[in-house]
Write an enzyme that holds these catalytic residues in place. Structure first.
Site, PDB file in Angstrom:
ATOM      1  N   ARG A  33      34.326  53.113  46.205  1.00  0.00           N
ATOM      2  CA  ARG A  33      35.321  54.146  45.916  1.00  0.00           C
ATOM      3  C   ARG A  33      36.144  53.885  44.659  1.00  0.00           C
ATOM      4  NH1 ARG A  33      38.392  54.599  51.350  1.00  0.00           N
ATOM      5  NH2 ARG A  33      37.164  52.798  51.996  1.00  0.00           N
TER       6      ARG A  33
ATOM      7  N   LEU B 101      37.229  36.366  51.060  1.00  0.00           N
ATOM      8  CA  LEU B 101      36.102  37.296  51.084  1.00  0.00           C
ATOM      9  C   LEU B 101      36.204  38.265  49.906  1.00  0.00           C
ATOM     10  CD1 LEU B 101      35.800  38.116  54.887  1.00  0.00           C
ATOM     11  CD2 LEU B 101      35.083  36.096  53.606  1.00  0.00           C
TER      12      LEU B 101
ATOM     13  N   SER C 106      61.464  45.949  -4.224  1.00  0.00           N
ATOM     14  CA  SER C 106      60.645  46.885  -3.446  1.00  0.00           C
ATOM     15  C   SER C 106      59.275  47.130  -4.058  1.00  0.00           C
ATOM     16  CB  SER C 106      61.371  48.228  -3.353  1.00  0.00           C
ATOM     17  OG  SER C 106      62.553  48.043  -2.632  1.00  0.00           O
TER      18      SER C 106
ATOM     19  N   ARG D 214      54.620  44.444 -14.169  1.00  0.00           N
ATOM     20  CA  ARG D 214      54.317  45.877 -14.060  1.00  0.00           C
ATOM     21  C   ARG D 214      54.247  46.428 -15.484  1.00  0.00           C
ATOM     22  NH1 ARG D 214      60.388  46.760 -11.850  1.00  0.00           N
ATOM     23  NH2 ARG D 214      61.396  47.009 -13.861  1.00  0.00           N
TER      24      ARG D 214
HETATM   25  C1  UD1 Z   1      38.307  44.472  58.574  1.00  0.00           C
HETATM   26  C2  UD1 Z   1      38.503  44.023  60.021  1.00  0.00           C
HETATM   27  C3  UD1 Z   1      39.508  44.926  60.699  1.00  0.00           C
HETATM   28  C4  UD1 Z   1      40.824  44.925  59.939  1.00  0.00           C
HETATM   29  C5  UD1 Z   1      40.588  45.312  58.472  1.00  0.00           C
HETATM   30  C6  UD1 Z   1      41.839  45.105  57.698  1.00  0.00           C
HETATM   31  C7  UD1 Z   1      36.370  43.080  60.694  1.00  0.00           C
HETATM   32  C8  UD1 Z   1      35.136  43.315  61.447  1.00  0.00           C
HETATM   33  N1  UD1 Z   1      37.240  44.075  60.673  1.00  0.00           N
HETATM   34  O1  UD1 Z   1      37.727  45.758  58.622  1.00  0.00           O
HETATM   35  O2  UD1 Z   1      39.741  44.494  62.018  1.00  0.00           O
HETATM   36  O3  UD1 Z   1      41.740  45.806  60.534  1.00  0.00           O
HETATM   37  O4  UD1 Z   1      39.565  44.480  57.894  1.00  0.00           O
HETATM   38  O5  UD1 Z   1      41.671  45.580  56.386  1.00  0.00           O
HETATM   39  O6  UD1 Z   1      36.550  42.021  60.167  1.00  0.00           O
HETATM   40  N2  UD1 Z   1      33.478  41.541  52.998  1.00  0.00           N
HETATM   41  C9  UD1 Z   1      32.556  40.666  52.496  1.00  0.00           C
HETATM   42  N3  UD1 Z   1      31.313  40.635  53.013  1.00  0.00           N
HETATM   43  C10 UD1 Z   1      30.918  41.442  54.034  1.00  0.00           C
HETATM   44  C11 UD1 Z   1      31.885  42.361  54.541  1.00  0.00           C
HETATM   45  C12 UD1 Z   1      33.147  42.367  54.018  1.00  0.00           C
HETATM   46  O7  UD1 Z   1      32.859  39.905  51.570  1.00  0.00           O
HETATM   47  O8  UD1 Z   1      29.760  41.353  54.447  1.00  0.00           O
HETATM   48  C13 UD1 Z   1      34.817  41.583  52.433  1.00  0.00           C
HETATM   49  C14 UD1 Z   1      35.157  42.924  51.795  1.00  0.00           C
HETATM   50  O9  UD1 Z   1      34.815  42.941  50.424  1.00  0.00           O
HETATM   51  C15 UD1 Z   1      36.643  43.005  52.010  1.00  0.00           C
HETATM   52  C16 UD1 Z   1      36.872  42.247  53.312  1.00  0.00           C
HETATM   53  O10 UD1 Z   1      35.742  41.418  53.485  1.00  0.00           O
HETATM   54  O11 UD1 Z   1      37.355  42.309  51.011  1.00  0.00           O
HETATM   55  C17 UD1 Z   1      37.038  43.186  54.501  1.00  0.00           C
HETATM   56  O12 UD1 Z   1      35.879  43.959  54.667  1.00  0.00           O
HETATM   57  P1  UD1 Z   1      35.943  45.485  55.040  1.00  0.00           P
HETATM   58  O13 UD1 Z   1      34.576  46.015  55.036  1.00  0.00           O
HETATM   59  O14 UD1 Z   1      36.970  46.178  54.248  1.00  0.00           O
HETATM   60  O15 UD1 Z   1      36.433  45.370  56.558  1.00  0.00           O
HETATM   61  P2  UD1 Z   1      37.034  46.526  57.401  1.00  0.00           P
HETATM   62  O16 UD1 Z   1      35.941  47.316  57.972  1.00  0.00           O
HETATM   63  O17 UD1 Z   1      38.086  47.228  56.645  1.00  0.00           O
END
Ligand code: UD1
Ligand code: MG
Length: 470
Positions: free
Chosen positions: A15, A8, A415, A450
């Site tokens: 941030r 993912l 040199s 030179r």
């Molecule tokens: C998620 C988990 C949580 C866990 C945490 C660990 C879920 C619902 N929750 O939460 O239980 O403790 O990770 O870090 O899964 N991403 C996408 N597409 C989306 C949403 C997210 O690609 O639509 C990717 C984000 O870029 C990221 C990863 O998935 O790399 C996790 O997403 P993030 O929004 O950070 O999840 P958390 O709310 O932190």
């Protein structure tokens, strides 16, 4: 068993305050998402699916010429675009149409592109532990569970559900076993669970974590393993977290060097951004930076503040402080620096000496030759036993093209000489200091180019004229 890895990587990373997509920010010189793809490659995944969204083109472009050590090439990575980030479950769902699931044994492993330090050993352990179950989850015990999904177990310690913090009850928030986000599931089951996901929760998102409760409701056991290494599952949301992981990663590498007998003057002041291989008795002084692919022989000493990138250093080589080596091959027992710069295409034979403020580029320098101070040696073929005096310039560029300078063996360049390429100085040539050499010189000749010195007897120095003050 077929293994599909879904990474993912669609998130924006607000941030990070950056135009670069979050997963492209680097740890040890390599984008975070590449660390994760490398890990999938070590696992010998049958396919890697990258779910991208924000900055999708930048990520795809980066992998165009990717090739992992195990032979996974960039073209083999399947990119899936998630237009809108509707949640982790929705993200995985985007990849599922590309994942065949004929056999019940087939597995899909979900990783995050912003969790760069996960080890393949932990993943193998997770895959192993969940063999025979439909779902396996990687968890972590932490003193600071804030923002993470909580692991809910029953009285028999069986995993029941993962509850996101925003949806958790007061008592569930007190649980300090949390979801790392990493899980492995039966591909068949995953397709079914994801098709049934809803988004009726505090964040209005399709939570991947909801598949745990679904599996339990379907009468299946959910396996889990726990990692004791918080860094391994640490996600990066801002530059501080990126920096913390960078320092951790570098410390682990420095400890690895020490454990294999390398002398490291200060493990907090050596950074390796690439692949380093080395022999015995390597010594690294403070602030050494290694980049790209660096191969080092036995008995090599690297002084303080050196940068070594894409280079090969033979046995017994010494780099004195402040030396920069980039794209060079350095022969045995050569001594370089202090403050020398070897640029791409530099090949130094055995026992060459390159001293302070000497720059080389596309230069092949023969055995035992020396350029001890203040010289530029570019586009050059230099024989053995040559002495290049202080201030010598290989004038290789005519404003449009680069030309070659060739020096035979045992040439002595006095040199402050300029060798205007293309030019050839045969064996044993001696160039008088301050010469501008633009014609070839036959073997054993003295080249003097030179103006002749005139001495003027009785010459009077100018004197100051007195200025009247008003
Ligand atoms: C998620 C988990 C949580 C866990 C945490 C660990 C879920 C619902 N929750 O939460 O239980 O403790 O990770 O870090 O899964 N991403 C996408 N597409 C989306 C949403 C997210 O690609 O639509 C990717 C984000 O870029 C990221 C990863 O998935 O790399 C996790 O997403 P993030 O929004 O950070 O999840 P958390 O709310 O932190
Ligand atoms: Mg997160």
């Amino acid at each position: 068993m077929r293994l599909d890895v879904v990474i993912l990587a669609a998130g924006k990373g607000t941030r990070m305050n950056s135009d670069i997509p979050k997963v492209m920010h680097r740890i040890a010189g390599k984008p975070m998402v590449e660390h994760v793809v490398d890990c999938a490659s070590i696992l010998k995944a049958d396919a890697v699916h990258l779910v991208v969204g924000h900055g999708a083109e930048i990520i795809e472009q980066h992998f165009a010429d990717y090739e992992s050590a195990e032979g996974l090439s960039g073209d083999a990575i399947q990119f899936v675009c998630q237009e809108q980030q509707l949640g982790t479950g929705h993200a995985v769902q985007q990849a599922m149409p590309n994942i065949p699931a004929c056999d019940d044994e087939d597995r899909v492993l979900v990783l995050y592109g912003d969790v760069p330090l996960l080890s393949h050993e932990t993943l193998l352990e997770l895959i192993e532990a969940s063999h025979g179950s439909a779902l396996g989850v990687l968890t972590l015990f932490t003193q600071n569970p804030e923002g993470l999904g909580r692991i809910v177990r029953d009285a028999d310690h069986k995993l029941q559900a993962i509850v996101e913090e925003k949806d958790a009850t007061e008592s569930q928030r007190g649980i300090n076993e949390v979801n790392s986000g990493i899980l492995v599931a039966s591909s068949n089951r995953m397709k079914d669970w994801l098709s049934r996901l809803g988004n009726e929760n505090a964040q209005g998102e399709y939570y991947l974590t909801d598949i745990v409760a679904m599996a339990v409701a379907d009468g299946m056991t959910v396996e889990s393993i726990t990692t004791g290494d918080e860094y391994e599952v640490q996600g990066v949301n801002d530059k501080l977290q990126l920096c913390v992981l960078e320092r951790h990663y570098q410390m682990i590498q420095a400890q690895g060097l020490l454990a294999t007998g390398v002398t490291v003057m200060d493990p907090t002041r050596v950074d390796i951004r690439g692949d380093l291989s080395y022999g015995k008795d390597l010594s690294l002084d403070i602030n050494v930076l290694i980049e790209g692919k660096v191969v080092i022989g036995n008995g090599v000493t690297i002084g303080a503040n050196c940068i070594v990138k894409d280079a090969t250093l033979g046995n017994g080589v010494t780099l004195l402080p402040g030396t920069i080596v980039d794209g060079a091959i350095i022969g045995e027992h050569a001594v370089i620096g202090p403050y020398a710069r070897l640029r791409p295409g530099t090949v130094l034979e055995e026992s060459v000496k390159v001293g302070n403020f000497v720059e080389t580029k596309k230069a092949h320098i023969g055995k035992g030759s020396k350029a001890n101070h203040l010289a530029y040696i570019g586009d050059a073929e230099v024989g053995s036993g040559v002495n290049i005096g202080a201030g010598t310039i290989f004038c290789n560029y005519d404003g449009a093209n680069k030309h070659l300078t060739t020096l035979g063996n045992d040439v002595f360049v006095g040199s402050n000489s300029v060798l205007v390429a293309p030019v050839e100085l045969a064996d044993g040539v001696f160039v008088a200091a301050g010469s501008v050499v633009n014609c070839n010189v036959p073997a054993a000749n003295l080249a003097v180019a030179r103006t002749k010195q005139r001495n003027i007897a009785g010459w009077k120095r100018p004197t100051k004229t007195a200025v009247k003050k008003d």
